[in-house]
Design a protein around this motif. Structure first.
Motif, short mmCIF file in Angstrom:
data_model
loop_
_atom_site.label_atom_id
_atom_site.label_comp_id
_atom_site.label_asym_id
_atom_site.label_seq_id
_atom_site.Cartn_x
_atom_site.Cartn_y
_atom_site.Cartn_z
N GLU A 96 0.92 -1.09 -0.12
CA GLU A 96 -0.13 -0.05 0.02
C GLU A 96 0.71 1.15 0.00
OE1 GLU A 96 -1.97 2.32 3.41
OE2 GLU A 96 -2.61 0.28 3.43
N THR A 97 0.18 2.37 -0.62
CA THR A 97 0.78 3.74 -0.48
C THR A 97 -0.27 4.66 -0.93
OG1 THR A 97 2.65 5.09 -1.34
CG2 THR A 97 1.91 3.69 -2.80
N GLU A 98 -0.10 5.78 -0.04
CA GLU A 98 -1.28 6.99 -0.33
C GLU A 98 -2.56 6.38 -0.41
OE1 GLU A 98 -0.03 9.88 0.13
OE2 GLU A 98 1.67 8.56 0.53
N GLY A 99 -3.17 5.40 0.33
CA GLY A 99 -4.57 4.94 0.29
C GLY A 99 -4.74 3.92 -0.86
N VAL A 100 -3.79 3.39 -1.22
CA VAL A 100 -4.02 2.92 -2.71
C VAL A 100 -3.51 1.29 -2.04
CG1 VAL A 100 -3.65 1.95 -4.78
CG2 VAL A 100 -4.26 4.41 -4.35
N SER A 101 -4.13 0.28 -2.25
CA SER A 101 -3.76 -0.93 -1.52
C SER A 101 -3.82 -2.08 -2.89
CB SER A 101 -4.73 -1.52 -0.63
OG SER A 101 -4.54 -2.92 -0.13
N LEU A 102 -2.60 -2.44 -2.94
CA LEU A 102 -2.52 -3.60 -3.97
C LEU A 102 -2.45 -4.99 -3.36
CD1 LEU A 102 0.36 -1.70 -5.58
CD2 LEU A 102 -1.86 -1.81 -6.46
N MET A 103 -3.25 -5.93 -3.79
CA MET A 103 -3.03 -7.29 -2.98
C MET A 103 -2.80 -8.14 -4.13
SD MET A 103 -6.73 -6.76 -1.10
CE MET A 103 -7.44 -5.83 -2.13
N PRO A 104 -1.46 -8.45 -4.34
CA PRO A 104 -0.93 -9.41 -5.21
C PRO A 104 -1.51 -10.70 -5.33
CG PRO A 104 0.79 -8.90 -3.94
CD PRO A 104 -0.48 -7.89 -3.45
N THR A 105 -1.55 -11.55 -6.49
CA THR A 105 -1.76 -12.90 -6.24
C THR A 105 -0.62 -13.61 -6.31
OG1 THR A 105 -1.78 -13.01 -8.73
CG2 THR A 105 -4.11 -12.59 -7.67
N ALA A 106 -0.81 -15.01 -6.14
CA ALA A 106 0.77 -15.80 -5.97
C ALA A 106 1.53 -15.92 -7.39
CB ALA A 106 0.32 -17.37 -5.65
N ASP A 107 0.82 -15.70 -8.42
CA ASP A 107 1.25 -15.68 -9.72
C ASP A 107 2.12 -14.49 -10.03
OD1 ASP A 107 -1.12 -14.73 -10.34
OD2 ASP A 107 -1.30 -15.46 -12.06
N GLN A 108 1.69 -13.28 -9.35
CA GLN A 108 2.26 -12.15 -9.64
C GLN A 108 3.37 -11.78 -8.77
OE1 GLN A 108 -1.36 -9.96 -8.52
NE2 GLN A 108 -1.69 -9.39 -10.86
N LEU A 109 4.06 -12.87 -8.22
CA LEU A 109 4.89 -12.65 -7.43
C LEU A 109 6.15 -13.45 -7.75
CD1 LEU A 109 3.42 -12.91 -3.69
CD2 LEU A 109 4.26 -10.81 -4.83
N ILE A 110 7.38 -13.03 -8.17
CA ILE A 110 8.42 -13.53 -8.62
C ILE A 110 9.30 -14.35 -7.61
CG2 ILE A 110 10.64 -13.64 -10.34
CD1 ILE A 110 9.17 -11.19 -11.26
N ALA A 111 9.41 -15.61 -7.26
CA ALA A 111 10.37 -16.05 -6.38
C ALA A 111 11.66 -15.84 -6.51
CB ALA A 111 9.83 -17.57 -5.98
N LEU A 112 12.39 -15.57 -5.57
CA LEU A 112 13.96 -15.61 -5.95
C LEU A 112 14.67 -16.60 -4.99
CD1 LEU A 112 14.15 -11.58 -5.43
CD2 LEU A 112 14.12 -13.05 -7.47
N GLY A 113 13.79 -17.03 -4.26
CA GLY A 113 14.65 -18.29 -3.31
C GLY A 113 14.92 -17.81 -2.24
N GLY A 114 14.98 -18.46 -0.92
CA GLY A 114 15.20 -18.24 0.40
C GLY A 114 14.04 -17.40 0.97
N GLY A 115 12.83 -17.61 0.58
CA GLY A 115 11.68 -16.91 0.88
C GLY A 115 11.68 -15.31 0.71
N ARG A 116 12.19 -14.97 -0.36
CA ARG A 116 12.17 -13.71 -0.92
C ARG A 116 11.54 -13.77 -2.40
NH1 ARG A 116 18.72 -11.72 0.33
NH2 ARG A 116 18.34 -12.13 2.56
N TYR A 117 10.81 -12.67 -2.45
CA TYR A 117 9.97 -12.24 -3.60
C TYR A 117 10.06 -10.90 -4.16
CZ TYR A 117 7.84 -16.48 -1.65
OH TYR A 117 7.82 -17.68 -1.10
N VAL A 118 9.80 -10.77 -5.33
CA VAL A 118 9.60 -9.33 -6.13
C VAL A 118 8.30 -9.27 -6.66
CG1 VAL A 118 10.40 -8.05 -8.06
CG2 VAL A 118 12.10 -9.62 -6.85
N PHE A 119 7.85 -8.32 -6.58
CA PHE A 119 6.38 -7.65 -7.10
C PHE A 119 6.68 -6.53 -7.72
CE2 PHE A 119 2.22 -5.44 -6.11
CZ PHE A 119 1.62 -6.41 -7.01
N VAL A 120 6.47 -6.66 -9.00
CA VAL A 120 6.59 -5.42 -9.90
C VAL A 120 5.29 -4.80 -10.26
CG1 VAL A 120 7.63 -4.72 -12.13
CG2 VAL A 120 8.62 -6.66 -10.94
N PHE A 121 5.26 -3.51 -10.24
CA PHE A 121 3.96 -2.88 -10.56
C PHE A 121 4.25 -1.36 -10.98
CE2 PHE A 121 4.89 -2.56 -5.92
CZ PHE A 121 4.33 -1.44 -5.73
N ASP A 122 3.45 -0.70 -11.27
CA ASP A 122 3.20 0.74 -11.69
C ASP A 122 2.63 1.37 -10.41
OD1 ASP A 122 4.25 0.67 -14.18
OD2 ASP A 122 2.14 0.19 -15.22
#
Length: 163
Positions: A96-122
């Protein structure tokens, strides 16, 4: 080029779009698409001890970012069960930022390994000083305060430029 800048560049090329919820007037209203009972069901609140820890790795507090952003976070949680794409949506991830909440789905998260993830968005916000928050909320979208992680950012026009 810094290693995190390379990661950011690679992540930005993925081009994923998140589940986005904002009220027409720009205020925070991620509940609009969910039916809400008049009274929360007994036991609906989730204790902080019941959710896995979260930690924002990138961007770091004080970073200057563009309107395209990659958030790298860490959690030992099972994101197949802790996102909006879970078979039964209960506790789930919010960015979330400035009152806008993003709720990613599992397939929108890029697993990096070791419990680390990337979420890319505008970033759907105007440039300026902002706070980015990552946290768990329960099935009624109530924030689990103890899970809140936040970083201060300066959003600049256009995509971020690697240093």
């Amino acid at each position: 080029m810094k290693p995190h800048a390379l990661l950011l560049l690679a992540a930005l090329s993925a081009g994923l779009s998140p589940v986005l919820h904002a009220a027409p007037d720009g205020t925070h209203d991620h509940h609009a698409h969910h039916a809400r009972p008049a009274q929360p069901p007994a036991g609906a609140a989730v204790a902080a001890a019941e959710v896995p820890p979260l930690r924002i790795l990138l961007p770091e507090s004080g970073a200057k970012v563009g309107t395209q952003l990659a958030v790298v976070f860490e959690t030992p949680g099972d994101l197949g069960r802790l996102t909006m794409s879970a078979p039964v949506v209960g506790t789930h991830l919010h960015i979330e930022t400035e009152g806008v909440s993003l709720m990613p789905t599992a397939d929108q998260l890029i697993a990096l390994g070791g419990g680390r993830y990337v979420f890319v968005f505008d970033l759907p916000i105007a440039p300026g000083e902002r706070t980015l928050r990552v946290y768990w909320s329960d099935g009624m979208h109530r924030t689990i305060d103890a899970s809140m992680q936040a970083v201060k950012l300066t959003v600049e026009r256009g995509p971020a430029r690697p240093e």
